[in-house]
Design a protein around this motif. Structure first.
Motif, PDB file in Angstrom:
ATOM      1  N   SER A   1       0.838  -1.211   0.000  1.00  0.00           N
ATOM      2  CA  SER A   1       0.000   0.000   0.000  1.00  0.00           C
ATOM      3  C   SER A   1       0.857   1.239   0.000  1.00  0.00           C
ATOM      4  O   SER A   1       0.586   2.223  -0.722  1.00  0.00           O
ATOM      5  CB  SER A   1      -0.926  -0.018   1.247  1.00  0.00           C
ATOM      6  OG  SER A   1      -1.763  -1.142   1.208  1.00  0.00           O
ATOM      7  N   ALA A   2       1.948   1.188   0.798  1.00  0.00           N
ATOM      8  CA  ALA A   2       2.843   2.345   0.829  1.00  0.00           C
ATOM      9  C   ALA A   2       3.476   2.582  -0.532  1.00  0.00           C
ATOM     10  O   ALA A   2       3.618   3.730  -0.995  1.00  0.00           O
ATOM     11  CB  ALA A   2       3.902   2.143   1.908  1.00  0.00           C
ATOM     12  N   GLN A   3       3.855   1.514  -1.181  1.00  0.00           N
ATOM     13  CA  GLN A   3       4.486   1.650  -2.513  1.00  0.00           C
ATOM     14  C   GLN A   3       3.485   2.197  -3.536  1.00  0.00           C
ATOM     15  O   GLN A   3       3.827   3.044  -4.395  1.00  0.00           O
ATOM     16  CB  GLN A   3       5.037   0.295  -2.973  1.00  0.00           C
ATOM     17  CG  GLN A   3       6.283  -0.118  -2.196  1.00  0.00           C
ATOM     18  CD  GLN A   3       6.828  -1.468  -2.645  1.00  0.00           C
ATOM     19  OE1 GLN A   3       6.163  -2.161  -3.415  1.00  0.00           O
ATOM     20  NE2 GLN A   3       7.999  -1.861  -2.131  1.00  0.00           N
ATOM     21  N   ILE A   4       2.226   1.709  -3.412  1.00  0.00           N
ATOM     22  CA  ILE A   4       1.180   2.215  -4.334  1.00  0.00           C
ATOM     23  C   ILE A   4       0.964   3.701  -4.117  1.00  0.00           C
ATOM     24  O   ILE A   4       0.878   4.497  -5.065  1.00  0.00           O
ATOM     25  CB  ILE A   4      -0.118   1.417  -4.135  1.00  0.00           C
ATOM     26  CG1 ILE A   4       0.062  -0.030  -4.618  1.00  0.00           C
ATOM     27  CG2 ILE A   4      -1.276   2.076  -4.893  1.00  0.00           C
ATOM     28  CD1 ILE A   4      -1.117  -0.939  -4.333  1.00  0.00           C
ATOM     29  N   VAL A   5       0.902   4.044  -2.836  1.00  0.00           N
ATOM     30  CA  VAL A   5       0.705   5.478  -2.519  1.00  0.00           C
ATOM     31  C   VAL A   5       1.885   6.270  -3.034  1.00  0.00           C
ATOM     32  O   VAL A   5       1.733   7.354  -3.629  1.00  0.00           O
ATOM     33  CB  VAL A   5       0.511   5.655  -1.001  1.00  0.00           C
ATOM     34  CG1 VAL A   5       0.542   7.133  -0.624  1.00  0.00           C
ATOM     35  CG2 VAL A   5      -0.797   5.026  -0.553  1.00  0.00           C
ATOM     36  N   ASN A   6       3.094   5.719  -2.776  1.00  0.00           N
ATOM     37  CA  ASN A   6       4.293   6.427  -3.257  1.00  0.00           C
ATOM     38  C   ASN A   6       4.258   6.584  -4.799  1.00  0.00           C
ATOM     39  O   ASN A   6       4.638   7.625  -5.355  1.00  0.00           O
ATOM     40  CB  ASN A   6       5.562   5.670  -2.833  1.00  0.00           C
ATOM     41  CG  ASN A   6       5.820   5.803  -1.320  1.00  0.00           C
ATOM     42  OD1 ASN A   6       5.374   6.770  -0.684  1.00  0.00           O
ATOM     43  ND2 ASN A   6       6.525   4.836  -0.760  1.00  0.00           N
ATOM     44  N   PHE A   7       3.777   5.539  -5.513  1.00  0.00           N
ATOM     45  CA  PHE A   7       3.712   5.583  -6.985  1.00  0.00           C
ATOM     46  C   PHE A   7       2.706   6.641  -7.444  1.00  0.00           C
ATOM     47  O   PHE A   7       2.961   7.427  -8.382  1.00  0.00           O
ATOM     48  CB  PHE A   7       3.335   4.186  -7.521  1.00  0.00           C
ATOM     49  CG  PHE A   7       3.169   4.165  -9.001  1.00  0.00           C
ATOM     50  CD1 PHE A   7       4.289   4.197  -9.844  1.00  0.00           C
ATOM     51  CD2 PHE A   7       1.904   4.133  -9.583  1.00  0.00           C
ATOM     52  CE1 PHE A   7       4.121   4.158 -11.191  1.00  0.00           C
ATOM     53  CE2 PHE A   7       1.768   4.107 -10.939  1.00  0.00           C
ATOM     54  CZ  PHE A   7       2.883   4.125 -11.767  1.00  0.00           C
ATOM     55  N   LEU A   8       1.538   6.642  -6.772  1.00  0.00           N
ATOM     56  CA  LEU A   8       0.515   7.623  -7.143  1.00  0.00           C
ATOM     57  C   LEU A   8       1.002   9.036  -6.869  1.00  0.00           C
ATOM     58  O   LEU A   8       0.775   9.960  -7.670  1.00  0.00           O
ATOM     59  CB  LEU A   8      -0.785   7.341  -6.374  1.00  0.00           C
ATOM     60  CG  LEU A   8      -1.522   6.046  -6.775  1.00  0.00           C
ATOM     61  CD1 LEU A   8      -2.740   5.812  -5.849  1.00  0.00           C
ATOM     62  CD2 LEU A   8      -1.952   6.077  -8.227  1.00  0.00           C
ATOM     63  N   VAL A   9       1.685   9.183  -5.732  1.00  0.00           N
ATOM     64  CA  VAL A   9       2.227  10.503  -5.401  1.00  0.00           C
ATOM     65  C   VAL A   9       3.261  10.908  -6.468  1.00  0.00           C
ATOM     66  O   VAL A   9       3.311  12.064  -6.931  1.00  0.00           O
ATOM     67  CB  VAL A   9       2.842  10.514  -3.993  1.00  0.00           C
ATOM     68  CG1 VAL A   9       3.609  11.804  -3.759  1.00  0.00           C
ATOM     69  CG2 VAL A   9       1.759  10.356  -2.944  1.00  0.00           C
ATOM     70  N   LEU A  10       4.082   9.916  -6.876  1.00  0.00           N
ATOM     71  CA  LEU A  10       5.102  10.198  -7.885  1.00  0.00           C
ATOM     72  C   LEU A  10       4.457  10.588  -9.222  1.00  0.00           C
ATOM     73  O   LEU A  10       4.893  11.547  -9.877  1.00  0.00           O
ATOM     74  CB  LEU A  10       5.993   8.956  -8.066  1.00  0.00           C
ATOM     75  CG  LEU A  10       7.109   9.084  -9.125  1.00  0.00           C
ATOM     76  CD1 LEU A  10       8.074  10.219  -8.787  1.00  0.00           C
ATOM     77  CD2 LEU A  10       7.857   7.771  -9.234  1.00  0.00           C
ATOM     78  N   VAL A  11       3.377   9.839  -9.580  1.00  0.00           N
ATOM     79  CA  VAL A  11       2.662  10.166 -10.847  1.00  0.00           C
ATOM     80  C   VAL A  11       2.097  11.566 -10.780  1.00  0.00           C
ATOM     81  O   VAL A  11       2.183  12.364 -11.727  1.00  0.00           O
ATOM     82  CB  VAL A  11       1.565   9.116 -11.114  1.00  0.00           C
ATOM     83  CG1 VAL A  11       0.672   9.564 -12.253  1.00  0.00           C
ATOM     84  CG2 VAL A  11       2.174   7.764 -11.447  1.00  0.00           C
ATOM     85  N   TRP A  12       1.507  11.863  -9.572  1.00  0.00           N
ATOM     86  CA  TRP A  12       0.896  13.214  -9.460  1.00  0.00           C
ATOM     87  C   TRP A  12       1.964  14.284  -9.544  1.00  0.00           C
ATOM     88  O   TRP A  12       1.779  15.328 -10.197  1.00  0.00           O
ATOM     89  CB  TRP A  12       0.126  13.274  -8.127  1.00  0.00           C
ATOM     90  CG  TRP A  12      -0.516  14.648  -7.903  1.00  0.00           C
ATOM     91  CD1 TRP A  12      -1.670  15.069  -8.415  1.00  0.00           C
ATOM     92  CD2 TRP A  12       0.029  15.696  -7.133  1.00  0.00           C
ATOM     93  NE1 TRP A  12      -1.934  16.350  -8.033  1.00  0.00           N
ATOM     94  CE2 TRP A  12      -0.872  16.765  -7.212  1.00  0.00           C
ATOM     95  CE3 TRP A  12       1.188  15.832  -6.353  1.00  0.00           C
ATOM     96  CZ2 TRP A  12      -0.656  17.981  -6.558  1.00  0.00           C
ATOM     97  CZ3 TRP A  12       1.360  17.072  -5.721  1.00  0.00           C
ATOM     98  CH2 TRP A  12       0.464  18.139  -5.828  1.00  0.00           C
ATOM     99  N   LEU A  13       3.072  14.015  -8.856  1.00  0.00           N
ATOM    100  CA  LEU A  13       4.163  14.986  -8.857  1.00  0.00           C
ATOM    101  C   LEU A  13       4.712  15.179 -10.292  1.00  0.00           C
ATOM    102  O   LEU A  13       5.004  16.318 -10.712  1.00  0.00           O
ATOM    103  CB  LEU A  13       5.277  14.534  -7.923  1.00  0.00           C
ATOM    104  CG  LEU A  13       4.954  14.626  -6.404  1.00  0.00           C
ATOM    105  CD1 LEU A  13       6.070  13.995  -5.571  1.00  0.00           C
ATOM    106  CD2 LEU A  13       4.721  16.061  -5.974  1.00  0.00           C
ATOM    107  N   LEU A  14       4.873  14.042 -10.981  1.00  0.00           N
ATOM    108  CA  LEU A  14       5.374  14.148 -12.356  1.00  0.00           C
ATOM    109  C   LEU A  14       4.398  14.932 -13.240  1.00  0.00           C
ATOM    110  O   LEU A  14       4.807  15.777 -14.052  1.00  0.00           O
ATOM    111  CB  LEU A  14       5.600  12.737 -12.935  1.00  0.00           C
ATOM    112  CG  LEU A  14       6.794  11.945 -12.363  1.00  0.00           C
ATOM    113  CD1 LEU A  14       6.812  10.534 -12.925  1.00  0.00           C
ATOM    114  CD2 LEU A  14       8.099  12.657 -12.649  1.00  0.00           C
ATOM    115  N   LYS A  15       3.118  14.569 -13.059  1.00  0.00           N
ATOM    116  CA  LYS A  15       2.110  15.280 -13.861  1.00  0.00           C
ATOM    117  C   LYS A  15       2.054  16.750 -13.497  1.00  0.00           C
ATOM    118  O   LYS A  15       1.911  17.621 -14.364  1.00  0.00           O
ATOM    119  CB  LYS A  15       0.767  14.602 -13.666  1.00  0.00           C
ATOM    120  CG  LYS A  15      -0.344  15.245 -14.494  1.00  0.00           C
ATOM    121  CD  LYS A  15      -1.661  14.525 -14.290  1.00  0.00           C
ATOM    122  CE  LYS A  15      -2.750  15.183 -15.113  1.00  0.00           C
ATOM    123  NZ  LYS A  15      -4.067  14.563 -14.920  1.00  0.00           N
TER     124      LYS A  15
END
Length: 257
Positions: A9-23
């Protein structure tokens, strides 16, 4: 092996945060920059199209002006040619009229010279005829030229045609006897007697000497005239001489032309 859902879950959250940050901080600025660049390119293309359209309109305008200038030039040249042609025709007409006037003036001068010549010739001829006639009549008989003229005149008074005699008898005017020479009293008496006998026995007869009458005598009354005059023969002589002069003049004119 057990799955650590917390780590997943932490990794998923980290990935989503990364996607949002990239976007948010990478893709969006890049996309916006690409959109701005595309829009700028599109604007430049549209502006270039506008400039090209304006250039085409300007060129068309120039071409129209050039065509109009060509038409104006052609029109001006045609008008200039027409004006030059009209001027040439006017000059030719003026020259023709001038030549015609000079010709008429020359002919008038020539006719006047011919008339003067004929007048002088007539006077010379009359004098010669008078002198010759006097000598001839003097040699052939004892009668003078004047006597012979009166004799011919009296014969004409005796031989008047009926129509002329009728008019003379009806005249209420005086009878004027015009002669180129002074008549002696016996001659006047003889003429008056002939008029009273042949025409009107109560006519009043006047005698006039006129230098205009060329070696002759005439009776004038009421617009009618009876007489004999060398001028009758001279007129025929003048006409023949004038015809000859005109022929020679025309021949010389054709030769000069």
């Amino acid at each position: 092996m057990e799955i650590d859902w917390l780590t997943v879950s932490a990794q998923i959250v980290n990935f989503l945060v990364l996607v949002w940050l990239l976007k948010r901080f990478l893709y969006k600025p890049i996309i916006d920059a690409m959109d701005r660049r595309q829009k700028g390119i599109a604007d430049n293309i549209n502006e270039a199209k506008d400039r090209d359209h304006k250039a085409q309109l300007t060129m068309q305008d120039y071409e129209n002006k050039i065509a109009a200038l060509e038409q104006d030039k052609t029109k001006l040249m045609q008008e200039a040619e027409a004006a030059a042609q009209e001027k040439r025709l006017a000059l030719e007409e003026a020259a023709r009229k001038d030549v015609q006037q000079q010709k008429e003036l020359w002919q008038k001068h020539l006719h006047q010279e011919q008339k003067n010549y004929l007048d002088d010739l007539s006077k010379t001829t009359v004098k010669a005829i008078q002198d010759t006639g006097r000598r001839v009549f003097s040699d052939l008989s004892d009668s003078s030229l004047e006597t012979q003229i009166i004799t011919v005149f009296l014969k004409r008074l005796h031989d008047l045609d009926d129509d002329l005699l009728k008019h003379l008898k009806a005249s209420t005017s005086d009878f004027h006897i015009v002669s180129a020479f002074e008549l002696e009293a016996p001659m006047k008496q003889k003429i008056t007697q002939a008029i009273h006998k042949n025409i009107n026995d109560s006519a009043n007869v006047n005698y006039i000497v006129s230098s205009d009458l060329l070696c002759g005598i005439s009776l004038d009354t009421g617009g009618y005239q009876v007489g004999w005059n060398i001028d009758e023969y001279l007129k025929e002589f003048d006409q023949r001489l004038l015809k000859s002069l005109n022929y020679n003049s025309d021949y010389e004119s054709k030769t000069n032309d």
